[in-house]
Design a protein around this motif. Structure first.
Motif, PDB file in Angstrom:
ATOM      1  N   THR A  39     -31.697 -20.650 -39.883  1.00 56.24           N
ATOM      2  CA  THR A  39     -32.918 -19.784 -40.089  1.00 56.24           C
ATOM      3  C   THR A  39     -32.842 -19.233 -41.377  1.00 56.24           C
ATOM      4  O   THR A  39     -31.714 -19.150 -42.026  1.00 56.24           O
ATOM      5  CB  THR A  39     -33.225 -18.577 -39.054  1.00 56.24           C
ATOM      6  OG1 THR A  39     -32.083 -17.814 -39.118  1.00 56.24           O
ATOM      7  CG2 THR A  39     -33.127 -19.225 -37.622  1.00 56.24           C
ATOM      8  N   HIS A  74     -39.158 -12.532 -44.405  1.00 52.13           N
ATOM      9  CA  HIS A  74     -38.806 -11.540 -43.088  1.00 52.13           C
ATOM     10  C   HIS A  74     -37.597 -10.973 -43.134  1.00 52.13           C
ATOM     11  O   HIS A  74     -37.339 -10.200 -42.132  1.00 52.13           O
ATOM     12  CB  HIS A  74     -38.943 -12.477 -41.934  1.00 52.13           C
ATOM     13  CG  HIS A  74     -40.219 -12.924 -41.631  1.00 52.13           C
ATOM     14  ND1 HIS A  74     -40.418 -14.147 -40.676  1.00 52.13           N
ATOM     15  CD2 HIS A  74     -41.571 -12.883 -42.017  1.00 52.13           C
ATOM     16  CE1 HIS A  74     -41.779 -14.274 -40.498  1.00 52.13           C
ATOM     17  NE2 HIS A  74     -42.524 -13.574 -41.474  1.00 52.13           N
ATOM     18  N   ASP A 102     -37.268 -11.943 -32.988  1.00 51.31           N
ATOM     19  CA  ASP A 102     -37.069 -12.732 -31.837  1.00 51.31           C
ATOM     20  C   ASP A 102     -37.313 -14.083 -32.132  1.00 51.31           C
ATOM     21  O   ASP A 102     -36.414 -14.954 -31.666  1.00 51.31           O
ATOM     22  CB  ASP A 102     -38.475 -12.273 -31.052  1.00 51.31           C
ATOM     23  CG  ASP A 102     -38.252 -10.946 -30.134  1.00 51.31           C
ATOM     24  OD1 ASP A 102     -37.018 -10.572 -30.420  1.00 51.31           O
ATOM     25  OD2 ASP A 102     -39.453 -10.486 -29.879  1.00 51.31           O
ATOM     26  N   TYR A 103     -38.038 -14.638 -32.982  1.00 55.19           N
ATOM     27  CA  TYR A 103     -38.021 -16.214 -33.184  1.00 55.19           C
ATOM     28  C   TYR A 103     -36.878 -16.450 -33.826  1.00 55.19           C
ATOM     29  O   TYR A 103     -36.412 -17.751 -33.709  1.00 55.19           O
ATOM     30  CB  TYR A 103     -39.274 -16.281 -34.081  1.00 55.19           C
ATOM     31  CG  TYR A 103     -39.162 -16.043 -35.540  1.00 55.19           C
ATOM     32  CD1 TYR A 103     -38.349 -17.197 -36.432  1.00 55.19           C
ATOM     33  CD2 TYR A 103     -39.378 -14.747 -36.249  1.00 55.19           C
ATOM     34  CE1 TYR A 103     -38.274 -16.969 -37.791  1.00 55.19           C
ATOM     35  CE2 TYR A 103     -39.207 -14.633 -37.497  1.00 55.19           C
ATOM     36  CZ  TYR A 103     -38.592 -15.572 -38.279  1.00 55.19           C
ATOM     37  OH  TYR A 103     -38.495 -15.385 -39.605  1.00 55.19           O
ATOM     38  N   ARG A 145     -34.377 -17.188 -30.984  1.00 55.02           N
ATOM     39  CA  ARG A 145     -35.028 -18.576 -30.109  1.00 55.02           C
ATOM     40  C   ARG A 145     -34.604 -19.666 -30.527  1.00 55.02           C
ATOM     41  O   ARG A 145     -33.963 -20.443 -30.198  1.00 55.02           O
ATOM     42  CB  ARG A 145     -36.628 -18.242 -30.111  1.00 55.02           C
ATOM     43  CG  ARG A 145     -36.884 -17.221 -28.951  1.00 55.02           C
ATOM     44  CD  ARG A 145     -38.518 -17.624 -28.565  1.00 55.02           C
ATOM     45  NE  ARG A 145     -39.417 -17.652 -29.536  1.00 55.02           N
ATOM     46  CZ  ARG A 145     -39.858 -16.739 -29.884  1.00 55.02           C
ATOM     47  NH1 ARG A 145     -39.800 -15.333 -29.439  1.00 55.02           N
ATOM     48  NH2 ARG A 145     -40.678 -16.755 -31.200  1.00 55.02           N
ATOM     49  N   PHE A 146     -34.754 -19.726 -32.021  1.00 52.26           N
ATOM     50  CA  PHE A 146     -34.472 -20.816 -32.786  1.00 52.26           C
ATOM     51  C   PHE A 146     -33.215 -21.329 -33.051  1.00 52.26           C
ATOM     52  O   PHE A 146     -32.789 -22.393 -32.929  1.00 52.26           O
ATOM     53  CB  PHE A 146     -35.276 -20.913 -34.189  1.00 52.26           C
ATOM     54  CG  PHE A 146     -35.065 -22.448 -35.022  1.00 52.26           C
ATOM     55  CD1 PHE A 146     -35.885 -23.414 -34.474  1.00 52.26           C
ATOM     56  CD2 PHE A 146     -34.053 -22.692 -35.874  1.00 52.26           C
ATOM     57  CE1 PHE A 146     -35.810 -24.729 -35.103  1.00 52.26           C
ATOM     58  CE2 PHE A 146     -34.130 -23.798 -36.514  1.00 52.26           C
ATOM     59  CZ  PHE A 146     -34.802 -25.028 -35.871  1.00 52.26           C
ATOM     60  N   TRP A 186     -32.197 -22.507 -29.605  1.00 52.72           N
ATOM     61  CA  TRP A 186     -32.689 -24.001 -29.540  1.00 52.72           C
ATOM     62  C   TRP A 186     -31.850 -24.743 -30.196  1.00 52.72           C
ATOM     63  O   TRP A 186     -31.535 -25.846 -30.046  1.00 52.72           O
ATOM     64  CB  TRP A 186     -33.967 -24.082 -30.045  1.00 52.72           C
ATOM     65  CG  TRP A 186     -34.729 -25.375 -29.962  1.00 52.72           C
ATOM     66  CD1 TRP A 186     -35.261 -26.123 -29.107  1.00 52.72           C
ATOM     67  CD2 TRP A 186     -34.683 -26.521 -31.167  1.00 52.72           C
ATOM     68  NE1 TRP A 186     -35.525 -27.350 -29.428  1.00 52.72           N
ATOM     69  CE2 TRP A 186     -35.340 -27.485 -30.625  1.00 52.72           C
ATOM     70  CE3 TRP A 186     -34.252 -26.286 -32.496  1.00 52.72           C
ATOM     71  CZ2 TRP A 186     -35.392 -28.652 -31.640  1.00 52.72           C
ATOM     72  CZ3 TRP A 186     -34.329 -27.437 -33.319  1.00 52.72           C
ATOM     73  CH2 TRP A 186     -34.744 -28.563 -32.695  1.00 52.72           C
ATOM     74  N   SER A 239     -39.727 -27.757 -31.453  1.00 57.30           N
ATOM     75  CA  SER A 239     -39.687 -26.329 -31.627  1.00 57.30           C
ATOM     76  C   SER A 239     -40.922 -25.808 -32.230  1.00 57.30           C
ATOM     77  O   SER A 239     -41.273 -25.946 -33.347  1.00 57.30           O
ATOM     78  CB  SER A 239     -38.524 -25.892 -32.455  1.00 57.30           C
ATOM     79  OG  SER A 239     -38.403 -24.225 -32.614  1.00 57.30           O
ATOM     80  N   ASP A 240     -41.491 -24.814 -31.339  1.00 57.06           N
ATOM     81  CA  ASP A 240     -42.547 -23.995 -31.881  1.00 57.06           C
ATOM     82  C   ASP A 240     -42.164 -22.929 -32.974  1.00 57.06           C
ATOM     83  O   ASP A 240     -43.015 -22.280 -33.818  1.00 57.06           O
ATOM     84  CB  ASP A 240     -43.236 -23.141 -31.001  1.00 57.06           C
ATOM     85  CG  ASP A 240     -43.874 -24.143 -29.830  1.00 57.06           C
ATOM     86  OD1 ASP A 240     -44.175 -25.348 -30.012  1.00 57.06           O
ATOM     87  OD2 ASP A 240     -44.060 -23.903 -28.621  1.00 57.06           O
ATOM     88  N   ASP A 241     -40.819 -22.705 -33.243  1.00 59.89           N
ATOM     89  CA  ASP A 241     -40.460 -21.585 -34.117  1.00 59.89           C
ATOM     90  C   ASP A 241     -40.134 -22.192 -35.353  1.00 59.89           C
ATOM     91  O   ASP A 241     -39.640 -21.468 -36.456  1.00 59.89           O
ATOM     92  CB  ASP A 241     -39.404 -20.956 -33.494  1.00 59.89           C
ATOM     93  CG  ASP A 241     -39.689 -20.178 -32.365  1.00 59.89           C
ATOM     94  OD1 ASP A 241     -40.519 -19.240 -32.514  1.00 59.89           O
ATOM     95  OD2 ASP A 241     -39.024 -20.112 -31.257  1.00 59.89           O
ATOM     96  N   THR A 298     -41.906 -21.116 -38.696  1.00 63.58           N
ATOM     97  CA  THR A 298     -41.600 -19.707 -39.205  1.00 63.58           C
ATOM     98  C   THR A 298     -40.262 -19.583 -39.574  1.00 63.58           C
ATOM     99  O   THR A 298     -39.847 -18.926 -40.574  1.00 63.58           O
ATOM    100  CB  THR A 298     -41.948 -19.047 -37.854  1.00 63.58           C
ATOM    101  OG1 THR A 298     -43.179 -18.999 -37.243  1.00 63.58           O
ATOM    102  CG2 THR A 298     -41.850 -17.283 -38.417  1.00 63.58           C
ATOM    103  N   ALA A 299     -39.140 -20.193 -38.779  1.00 63.50           N
ATOM    104  CA  ALA A 299     -37.750 -20.133 -39.278  1.00 63.50           C
ATOM    105  C   ALA A 299     -37.508 -20.772 -40.749  1.00 63.50           C
ATOM    106  O   ALA A 299     -36.691 -20.183 -41.285  1.00 63.50           O
ATOM    107  CB  ALA A 299     -36.911 -20.590 -38.243  1.00 63.50           C
TER     108      ALA A 299
END
Length: 252
Positions: A160, A165, A175-176, A179-180, A183, A203-205, A208-209
């Motif tokens: 990530t 951030h 949180d993301y 999660r990533f 994953w 991956s939906d994240d 953002t990552a």
């Protein structure tokens, strides 16, 4: 290996992530050289360092002065660099030799912790700006034969890497980010290389990552350079600055 190299300041604040890398030192007893890929050297076409004494590049700004005093005085290996160039060219990949380039912090910061004696020669391979996920996996597969010659393949990056951030070093991870990281770990453990090559779909994240993908892409080289029969080690490490995964993987 795939190594999460974090912030340059990791050189001054080793912590648990560095302790995990230290566990890997014995595996390098019979390694004759390191070939390291870092997202902090992106070029048009691939390039290999060929200096016999690569400089320690402090390719960052805004940190405490002590960081700029650190050195990783390791030797290069021009003869091996030329051999690697030949291996890649024999596999249809063009790569140029660079006599002036040193080692950026994506290389020397993790090595400072894992191999502090700087006794194993290091060669750095750049990331081609025109690379695709598929071409990076294929690159890893073409580099795989070097492992039989005592060359360790190390891809340096970060699972990530959203610098927008970042918070305090020891603050709770976002949180993301968790999660990533989870994953990615699951895909690595299961060797889902196709899934890893299209994280923007799987991956939906991911977006953002990774506002840009260069720190994720070295993972694909490492996956390509690994064997399905290798023993995988997951070097679980804390997430730092809320947004930087320090997790690393090793295959041996």
């Amino acid at each position: 290996m795939f190594i999460g190299h974090g912030s340059p300041r990791w050189a001054l604040s080793p912590g648990e992530a560095a302790a995990r890398l230290v566990e890997y030192r014995p595996l390098f007893d019979n390694v004759k050289a390191l070939l390291v890929i870092s997202p902090h050297w992106i070029t048009r076409g691939m390039r290999l360092t060929v200096s016999s004494k690569p400089e320690t590049i402090h390719d960052f700004g805004g940190f405490e002065q002590a960081l700029y005093q650190l050195q990783y005085p390791v030797a290069g290996d021009p003869e091996l660099a030329r051999h690697i160039q030949s291996v890649l060219q024999d596999n249809g990949l063009d790569v140029a030799l660079d006599e002036k380039r040193g080692l950026d912090h994506g290389v020397w910061v993790p090595l400072l912790h894992m191999l502090p004696e700087h006794s194993i020669p290091v060669i750095q391979l750049s990331l081609d700006a025109a690379s695709t996920p598929e071409s990076l996996i294929a690159l890893g597969e073409k580099l795989k034969c070097l492992r039989n010659e005592g060359v360790a393949i190390i891809a340096s990056g970060s699972l990530t890497h959203n610098l927008y951030h970042m918070g305090e070093e020891r603050a709770a991870p976002l949180d993301y980010v968790e999660r990533f990281q989870n994953w990615a770990r699951e895909q690595v453990v299961e060797r889902n290389i196709v899934t890893l090559s299209q994280p923007h779909i799987e991956s939906d994240d991911f977006a953002t990552a990774h506002p840009s993908a260069e720190h994720y892409l070295p993972l694909l080289i490492a996956m390509g350079a690994s064997h399905a029969t290798d023993q995988l080690s997951v070097l679980e490490s804390p997430i730092l600055y809320q947004a930087l995964s320090m997790e690393s993987y090793g295959w041996n």
